[in-house]
Design a protein around this motif. Structure first.
Motif, PDB file in Angstrom:
ATOM      1  N   ALA A 242       8.924 -62.729  40.760  1.00  0.00           N
ATOM      2  CA  ALA A 242       9.639 -61.891  39.793  1.00  0.00           C
ATOM      3  C   ALA A 242      10.536 -60.871  40.501  1.00  0.00           C
ATOM      4  N   HIS A 243      10.054 -60.338  41.631  1.00  0.00           N
ATOM      5  CA  HIS A 243      10.869 -59.378  42.396  1.00  0.00           C
ATOM      6  C   HIS A 243      12.115 -60.061  42.943  1.00  0.00           C
ATOM      7  N   ALA A 244      11.965 -61.273  43.455  1.00  0.00           N
ATOM      8  CA  ALA A 244      13.109 -62.013  44.003  1.00  0.00           C
ATOM      9  C   ALA A 244      14.145 -62.308  42.924  1.00  0.00           C
ATOM     10  N   GLU A 245      13.687 -62.475  41.686  1.00  0.00           N
ATOM     11  CA  GLU A 245      14.587 -62.756  40.570  1.00  0.00           C
ATOM     12  C   GLU A 245      15.237 -61.487  40.010  1.00  0.00           C
ATOM     13  N   GLY A 246      14.751 -60.327  40.425  1.00  0.00           N
ATOM     14  CA  GLY A 246      15.235 -59.078  39.854  1.00  0.00           C
ATOM     15  C   GLY A 246      14.533 -58.681  38.579  1.00  0.00           C
ATOM     16  N   ALA A 247      13.483 -59.439  38.204  1.00  0.00           N
ATOM     17  CA  ALA A 247      12.807 -59.182  36.936  1.00  0.00           C
ATOM     18  C   ALA A 247      11.922 -57.941  36.991  1.00  0.00           C
ATOM     19  N   VAL A 248      11.349 -57.633  38.162  1.00  0.00           N
ATOM     20  CA  VAL A 248      10.530 -56.420  38.284  1.00  0.00           C
ATOM     21  C   VAL A 248      11.404 -55.190  38.077  1.00  0.00           C
ATOM     22  N   LEU A 249      12.546 -55.151  38.734  1.00  0.00           N
ATOM     23  CA  LEU A 249      13.458 -54.018  38.587  1.00  0.00           C
ATOM     24  C   LEU A 249      13.918 -53.884  37.137  1.00  0.00           C
ATOM     25  N   ALA A 250      14.145 -55.005  36.477  1.00  0.00           N
ATOM     26  CA  ALA A 250      14.592 -54.961  35.076  1.00  0.00           C
ATOM     27  C   ALA A 250      13.546 -54.306  34.184  1.00  0.00           C
ATOM     28  N   VAL A 251      12.267 -54.588  34.433  1.00  0.00           N
ATOM     29  CA  VAL A 251      11.195 -53.958  33.657  1.00  0.00           C
ATOM     30  C   VAL A 251      11.163 -52.463  33.925  1.00  0.00           C
TER      31      VAL A 251
END
Length: 304
Positions: A242-251
């Motif tokens: 999820a971090h590699a996808e940018g999804a953690v930052l989005a949350v």
């Protein structure tokens, strides 16, 4: 079958797998792969839609493991949640890391907050702002008294730095600040504004001290009971994906308290007093510097 049709069918198949994985129903090991039964505590201190629960759900979705996630029926205190985790009635919780937590549970070496929970802004009575505007160093802070929670790791960190700390329960600390029992009430930068808005009636003269913060190495991580290796590995795998996808930052950017600290226009205090953390567990060094906020990266040079 034409190459174009084959590509379209392949994309549709990948989309179905992604939807199934997001729903927690995809079983990469086959139909006989045991489902991860995950119970997360409904906490009194944090709303259900806080980033801890949202990142847990995201990590499980990205892990490739079949899972069922639910909340406890009862609302628990942080202490009770740890007791339930140790007893096996809760499978995972998130919280600030310490050597005690590392000794009792298995920590997932991923900083859910990018290491920003160690950035502590300060509540003070408005009348003290002119004096606090002159603070630059730890020595400047030593004349002041601080208020913190009875069992917070932050209490031990501040005392180890030579600061005077009075302790009580979370809400009572607002009353004590207003009554002049202490001068400074540090809280996480991601929570302080919301906490003050919610409890301003308990401390009418309290304000967030502008431009000043403490920082010590700290992070929120997932904790699982000892022996739950499959869950620990699934969460780490899912978080990294999820971090590699940018999804953690989005949350995190959707969290009102964290959003101002993220992005190119981050609102970072210009006076940061840095303290050591004698409670820092070894697992913190396993977090890659690239997975931490730039503000805290210099303190982890050499991290794997």
């Amino acid at each position: 079958m034409s190459d174009d049709l084959g590509r379209r069918l392949h994309r549709r198949a990948l989309a179905r797998v992604a939807v199934a994985a997001a729903a927690g129903s995809w079983r990469p090991g086959g139909a006989n792969t045991p489902v991860l039964e995950v119970v997360y505590p409904r906490l009194a201190e944090r709303p259900v839609d806080a980033y801890g629960y949202r990142l847990l759900e995201l990590a499980l979705q990205r892990s490739g493991e079949p899972f069922q996630l639910r909340l406890t029926d009862e609302t628990l205190s942080s202490r009770r949640a740890r007791e339930e985790l140790a007893a096996g009635r809760v499978q995972v919780l998130d919280g600030g890391i310490s050597r005690e937590a590392e000794a009792n549970f298995e920590l997932v070496p991923f900083a859910l907050d990018l290491g920003l929970s160690g950035l502590r802004q300060l509540l003070a009575r408005r009348s003290l702002l002119p004096v606090l505007a002159e603070v630059r160093t730890l020595q400047d802070l030593k004349p002041f008294r601080f208020g913190q929670g009875d069992e917070w790791v932050d209490t031990r960190i501040l005392r180890a730095a030579g600061l005077r700390v009075d302790t009580s329960q979370f809400l009572n600390l607002f009353r004590m600040l207003e009554a002049g029992r202490f001068e400074l009430y540090p809280l996480g930068a991601e929570e302080i504004h919301a906490a003050l808005r919610q409890h301003q009636s308990l401390a009418p003269s309290a304000v967030v001290v502008p431009g000043l913060a403490l920082h010590y190495p700290l992070a929120r991580m997932f904790m699982v009971a000892r022996g739950h290796t499959r869950l620990r590995e699934a969460l780490l795998r899912g978080l990294r994906q999820a971090h590699a996808e940018g999804a953690v930052l989005a949350v995190l950017q959707q969290q009102a308290g964290l959003a101002p600290l993220l992005g190119p226009r981050a609102q970072v205090p210009d006076r940061i007093v840095r303290l050591p953390n004698p409670e820092l567990p070894a697992v913190y060094r396993q977090v890659p510097a690239s997975a931490l906020h730039p503000l805290v990266r210099p303190l982890t040079e050499g991290a794997a």
